[in-house]
Write an enzyme that holds these catalytic residues in place. Structure first.
Site, mmCIF file in Angstrom:
data_model
loop_
_atom_site.group_PDB
_atom_site.id
_atom_site.type_symbol
_atom_site.label_atom_id
_atom_site.label_comp_id
_atom_site.label_asym_id
_atom_site.label_seq_id
_atom_site.Cartn_x
_atom_site.Cartn_y
_atom_site.Cartn_z
ATOM 1 N N ASP A 294 -52.889 5.081 77.549
ATOM 2 C CA ASP A 294 -53.895 5.291 78.696
ATOM 3 C C ASP A 294 -55.216 6.597 78.264
ATOM 4 O OD1 ASP A 294 -55.784 5.445 80.996
ATOM 5 O OD2 ASP A 294 -54.112 4.031 82.064
ATOM 6 N N HIS A 328 -57.303 4.740 75.936
ATOM 7 C CA HIS A 328 -58.584 4.120 76.517
ATOM 8 C C HIS A 328 -59.849 5.101 76.276
ATOM 9 C CE1 HIS A 328 -55.898 1.628 79.479
ATOM 10 N NE2 HIS A 328 -55.766 1.285 78.237
#
Length: 480
Positions: A294, A328
């Site tokens: 993430d 991300h």
């Protein structure tokens, strides 16, 4: 203002055409609000953050019954060593070389948990081994599983050394709770999105249910954070390698004077943010490597009603000399950001991976609200990103959220001395509200190549471009 796109398809594109494209977007130019020298402000923050200090006394966990080998349960040995150390004025709890299996480790005042090189702590994957404590899940406070390493309302605490913290999370345990098939979930299995789990927690927060009554844990599938310093002062996390986290990896929440130095995070599970300072002040993150599932670093300040209840900003956050690989985003603000964020400084970082989506990202929406301001970034080397070098989004969608009434604000974003070898889809991707436009974004000495689309901008006031080149073309600031 309607949404406009800016295509740069050739290094020979004329400056005149590029300028015309900017004029056509109709972006209003306003004076960028930047303090006289924000980097002096950053240095004052750094100088004010003093690391914890400890007595020169060592407590070796094997003296309290710990056994290496990765099979014997050392939970009580860790507990005894830490409590004995704290009771006697503090010092270093030493983990010698070897593999040590354990349940959660709870730190006490004046304790430095130190892992020798060659030491590895293997954490239990049995959720019933983790007692219910006051913690937080995706920006909402609750009573839930203890983090794997947990310090609650402690002063002068540390985890240091060249060893490894291994959460042992994978598709067989922890990760599949997220409900995604790529992480091992299968139809018919329970997960965090069942009505009595995540949705119930959010409803409790919206209804103002006291945190002590938001009791989850067994049967609710809300994964624990890995390393959490909750309402702590004078914190150090240094040199350790952290792998295979159930959920967020490093989570300082409501904490101040926090130093995270030289750690390596390798964890590609769902919601495996590398470091999430939340409601925290005077935080330094330096010399670290993040390779995550993430966001590499995500600065937060609470979700929706719970963030407004706590009403604490995250502020004075410094990121230096870090390397971001998969993730991300490299440095991200949001999306749990209702308390607001100000004074973020990022410098001398390397970001590069075909699996890194953005370099700098701010994400919020009208359920979050909050003011995000004063973000200063300089001296970045960006190899490859997939979507955007800079993404500012007030319409971030998560869990299918519907629009709310808390319109966010984003202002004063400054990027300087940035080189990007492969910019992906956009140089700048920005989307604000007509009634709350993004304000005052400056790029100075920024060079982006191999970007398919220079800009996609909607409701941004005050875009200033100084010595900035996109695909080899000098970009001019928009005219009034």
């Amino acid at each position: 203002m309607t949404k406009k796109h800016f295509f740069v398809t050739s290094l020979q594109l004329s400056l005149v055409l590029f300028s015309m494209l900017f004029v056509s977007c109709g972006v209003k130019q306003t004076k960028t609000i930047v303090s006289a020298d924000p980097w002096k402000t950053m240095q004052r923050i750094i100088d004010s953050v003093k690391g914890p200090s400890f007595r020169d006394k060592i407590y070796v966990i094997t003296d309290f019954g710990a056994q290496s080998g990765g099979v014997f349960d050392n939970t009580q040995a860790f507990k005894k060593a830490i409590q004995n150390c704290a009771k006697n004025g503090g010092g270093k709890v030493l983990v010698p070389s070897g593999k040590y299996f354990t349940g959660p480790i709870h730190l006490e005042d004046n304790v430095n948990l130190h892992l020798e090189e060659g030491a590895e702590i293997l954490f239990s994957t049995n959720s019933s081994d983790y007692p219910i404590v006051h913690t937080s899940w995706e920006g909402t406070e609750l009573m839930n599983y203890s983090p794997l390493i947990y310090a609650y309302q402690k002063t002068n605490v540390a985890v240091t050394g060249k060893g490894i913290l291994n959460g042992q999370a994978n598709n067989e345990n922890w990760w599949w709770w997220c409900s995604k098939k790529e992480y091992g979930w299968k139809e018919g299995k329970p997960n965090q999105n069942d009505p009595l789990n995540r949705l119930r927690l959010i409803a409790m927060a919206e209804e103002g249910v006291p945190v002590s009554e938001r009791v989850f844990g067994e049967g609710h599938y809300l994964r624990p954070n890995f390393v959490e310093f909750f309402d702590c002062k004078n914190v150090l996390l240094k040199d350790v390698k952290i792998v295979n986290a159930p959920f967020w990896v490093v989570h300082p929440i409501k904490s101040s004077n926090v130093i995270i130095d030289g750690i390596t995070v390798e964890s590609h599970g769902p919601n495996n943010d590398g470091c999430d300072p939340e409601y925290s002040k005077n935080v330094i993150i330096k010399n670290c490597t993040f390779n995550t599932g993430d966001d590499c670093i995500a600065i937060k300040s609470g979700r929706d009603a719970d963030g407004r209840r706590v009403a604490m900003k995250s502020e004075n956050i410094v990121v230096q000399n870090c390397k971001m690989i998969d993730g991300h985003g490299g440095v991200v603000i949001g999306s749990e950001i209702s308390g607001g964020v100000r004074n973020v400084f990022v410098e001398n970082c390397i970001m590069d991976s075909p699996n890194l989506d953005r370099a700098i990202r701010i994400k919020t929406n009208s359920n979050r609200g909050g003011l995000i301001e004063n973000v200063y970034v300089r001296n970045l080397e960006v190899g490859q990103v997939k979507e955007a070098v800079l993404k500012l989004n007030m319409f971030y969608e998560v869990y299918g959220a519907k629009p709310g009434t808390f319109i966010p604000q984003i202002q004063n974003i400054f990027l300087e001395n940035i080189t990007v070898k492969d910019g992906g889809m956009y140089g700048i991707l920005a989307k604000g509200y007509k009634e709350s436009p993004i304000k005052n974004v400056t790029l100075k000495n920024v060079k982006i190549i191999k970007v398919k689309e220079a800009y996609s901008i909607e409701n941004l006031e005050g875009l200033t471009l100084i010595d900035t080149y996109i695909n080899g073309v000098l970009a001019e600031s928009p005219k009034n």
